[in-house]
Design an enzyme around this catalytic site. Structure first.
Site, PDB file in Angstrom:
ATOM      1  N   ASP A 208       0.861  -1.179   0.000  1.00  0.00           N
ATOM      2  CA  ASP A 208       0.000   0.000   0.000  1.00  0.00           C
ATOM      3  C   ASP A 208       0.902   1.235   0.000  1.00  0.00           C
ATOM      4  O   ASP A 208       2.060   1.175   0.413  1.00  0.00           O
ATOM      5  CB  ASP A 208      -0.922  -0.028   1.235  1.00  0.00           C
ATOM      6  CG  ASP A 208      -2.023   1.019   1.125  1.00  0.00           C
ATOM      7  OD1 ASP A 208      -2.142   1.653   0.060  1.00  0.00           O
ATOM      8  OD2 ASP A 208      -2.757   1.206   2.111  1.00  0.00           O
TER       9      ASP A 208
ATOM     10  N   ASP B 105      -8.443  -6.587   2.356  1.00  0.00           N
ATOM     11  CA  ASP B 105      -7.426  -6.669   3.405  1.00  0.00           C
ATOM     12  C   ASP B 105      -7.958  -5.870   4.585  1.00  0.00           C
ATOM     13  O   ASP B 105      -8.762  -4.952   4.400  1.00  0.00           O
ATOM     14  CB  ASP B 105      -6.100  -6.024   2.958  1.00  0.00           C
ATOM     15  CG  ASP B 105      -6.155  -4.515   3.109  1.00  0.00           C
ATOM     16  OD1 ASP B 105      -6.755  -3.861   2.252  1.00  0.00           O
ATOM     17  OD2 ASP B 105      -5.634  -3.982   4.115  1.00  0.00           O
TER      18      ASP B 105
ATOM     19  N   CYS C 126     -13.651 -25.763  13.889  1.00  0.00           N
ATOM     20  CA  CYS C 126     -12.381 -25.180  13.447  1.00  0.00           C
ATOM     21  C   CYS C 126     -11.209 -26.134  13.707  1.00  0.00           C
ATOM     22  O   CYS C 126     -11.106 -26.718  14.779  1.00  0.00           O
ATOM     23  CB  CYS C 126     -12.144 -23.851  14.161  1.00  0.00           C
ATOM     24  SG  CYS C 126     -10.624 -23.030  13.649  1.00  0.00           S
TER      25      CYS C 126
ATOM     26  N   CYS D 198      -7.968 -25.197  13.483  1.00  0.00           N
ATOM     27  CA  CYS D 198      -6.747 -24.413  13.648  1.00  0.00           C
ATOM     28  C   CYS D 198      -5.938 -24.901  14.856  1.00  0.00           C
ATOM     29  O   CYS D 198      -6.435 -25.645  15.694  1.00  0.00           O
ATOM     30  CB  CYS D 198      -7.064 -22.915  13.767  1.00  0.00           C
ATOM     31  SG  CYS D 198      -7.471 -22.345  15.420  1.00  0.00           S
TER      32      CYS D 198
ATOM     33  N   CYS E 151      -7.705 -24.033  18.219  1.00  0.00           N
ATOM     34  CA  CYS E 151      -8.892 -24.828  18.548  1.00  0.00           C
ATOM     35  C   CYS E 151      -8.577 -26.308  18.775  1.00  0.00           C
ATOM     36  O   CYS E 151      -9.309 -26.985  19.495  1.00  0.00           O
ATOM     37  CB  CYS E 151      -9.939 -24.682  17.448  1.00  0.00           C
ATOM     38  SG  CYS E 151     -10.656 -23.034  17.417  1.00  0.00           S
TER      39      CYS E 151
ATOM     40  N   HIS F  40      -6.330 -17.994  15.476  1.00  0.00           N
ATOM     41  CA  HIS F  40      -7.668 -18.509  15.139  1.00  0.00           C
ATOM     42  C   HIS F  40      -8.397 -17.581  14.172  1.00  0.00           C
ATOM     43  O   HIS F  40      -8.951 -18.042  13.177  1.00  0.00           O
ATOM     44  CB  HIS F  40      -8.526 -18.707  16.408  1.00  0.00           C
ATOM     45  CG  HIS F  40      -9.972 -18.930  16.072  1.00  0.00           C
ATOM     46  ND1 HIS F  40     -10.496 -20.166  15.748  1.00  0.00           N
ATOM     47  CD2 HIS F  40     -10.989 -18.037  15.929  1.00  0.00           C
ATOM     48  CE1 HIS F  40     -11.768 -20.032  15.445  1.00  0.00           C
ATOM     49  NE2 HIS F  40     -12.105 -18.750  15.538  1.00  0.00           N
TER      50      HIS F  40
HETATM   51 ZN    ZN Z   1      -9.728 -22.128  15.530  1.00  0.00          ZN
END
Ligand code: ZN
Length: 391
Positions: A90, A263, A301, A303, A306, A332
């Site tokens: 940017d 973004d 989830c 991730c 999690c 997360h």
């Molecule tokens: Zn997660």
């Protein structure tokens, strides 16, 4: 260059492939922000693990520190931060909204005060292009004048004309053929100006068009009405990018209007304050109901956070302001955003996008969404102010 793969019949949503010098990114996608070549609390390696397709850094701030000479010696921004996927940069026009280091504009560019050492500089279109070429990002932005919400029509028109004149100078100065160049359409919250700016950027034949100056603290419906008005004038074959938009419901709504990527620091700022994104809407970790809840933030989830830690543990880390908590929460939310975009793309190609977007919008309508953009902007400004104090 954008290769369009599939267009939804009911909405303007579409999928595609954005080709860049560091590989392809499937659209629609969301870019986490790595302002100073550093994603907050995550490493570039974490982003690869999360399967982030592309990120955005700030060329203006990187020119202040470490300086483009250092990044150039490292082989460009990809080598410097060891992230071999598409990186956007940017230009600094958005920093106009940060009164703390914006010092005014001239016909020639924007005056800034470095947040690192206090020196004053005049950023011209030619300078910002040179910086971005030296950083070797995959997509560069033209210098733009981002007018704050509430600016008069006359002043907004003046800011738009400056943006247009600077865009012409940027295009002329841009010689790096492997780098995409995006024009930023502005025009504040005046429909006539917005359309004029979009037509101008379309006729300039940039590689893509960014929509700047939206979702900056105004009622959201004003931004939507601007997007709706300008999208019909946007070139079909070029990628369209809304800068600074990152709430799940706004992303799916904008995708349905034909926008290709986004973004924002919004998912990170939410995570910092304990607001977690889930498939069922927002979850506020600070609530005492999570004190002894040993389930993950979101059972769907997969991730790192999690699959390893409970709401109770994360609630404890939030309450005790532990640094580890920032990292786990941000991990997360960034992971969630990537899966949101994966599902958005699948649903478009699977002809179930309308159903999917309705589900997301209703899940996120539960919490006062009108307020979220405003707090987003004020948080951004607070973040910058705090950084300045540290620097
Ligand atoms: Zn997660």
């Amino acid at each position: 260059m954008l290769e369009i793969k599939y267009s939804d019949r009911k909405t303007k949503a579409r999928t595609g492939i954005l080709h860049t010098s560091h590989g392809d990114a499937l659209t629609p996608f969301f870019m986490p922000v790595a302002t100073k070549a550093a994603p907050r609390y995550l490493s570039p390696h974490d982003l690869k693990e999360i399967k982030v397709q592309a990120i955005i850094a700030n060329a203006l701030l990187l020119s202040f520190a470490p300086g483009t000479d250092v990044v150039k010696k490292a082989g460009g921004i990809h080598g410097f931060m060891n992230f071999n996927r598409p990186i956007f940069t940017d230009c600094g026009g958005f920093q106009i909204l940060r009164q703390s280091f914006f010092r005014g504009t001239t016909e020639d560019g924007i005056k800034f005060r470095s947040p690192f050492d206090g020196r004053n500089i005049l950023m011209t279109p030619e300078m910002i292009i040179k910086i971005q070429q030296e950083l070797s990002s995959d997509a560069a932005m033209c210098l733009d004048y981002c007018p704050p919400y509430g600016m008069s029509k006359e002043e907004t028109e003046d800011s738009m004309l400056k943006t247009h004149a600077w865009a012409e100078r940027c295009k002329k100065a841009h010689t790096k053929r492997s780098q995409l160049l995006f024009g930023i359409a502005q025009g504040g919250f005046y429909r006539k100006l917005r359309i004029e700016s979009m037509k101008f950027m379309r006729d300039m034949d940039f590689d893509g068009i960014s929509l700047g100056g939206l979702f900056i603290g105004e009622p959201k419906r004003d931004s939507y009405s601007m997007i709706k008005s300008v999208m019909r004038y946007a070139p079909e074959d070029k990628p369209k990018y809304i800068m600074g938009l990152g709430s799940p419901e706004d992303i799916v709504k904008s995708v349905s209007m034909g926008v290709d990527f986004f973004d924002s620091i919004f998912p990170v700022e939410n995570a910092r304050h304990g607001t977690m994104f889930t498939w069922h809407g927002k979850l506020k970790l600070d609530s005492k109901i999570y004190r002894d809840d040993f389930s993950p933030i979101d059972s769907e989830c997969k991730c790192f956070t999690c699959t390893h830690y409970s709401r109770a543990y994360l609630h404890h880390l939030l309450k005790t302001q532990e640094q580890l908590g920032f990292r786990l929460r941000i991990y997360h939310n960034i992971y969630f955003m990537q899966r949101l975009m994966d599902k958005t793309r699948y649903s478009i190609e699977d002809k179930t996008f309308s159903k999917f977007s309705k589900k997301i919008i209703s899940a996120y309508a539960k919490k006062d969404p009108e307020k979220s953009t405003e707090s987003n902007v004020s948080e951004r400004i607070t973040v910058i102010k705090r950084k300045e104090k540290q620097g």
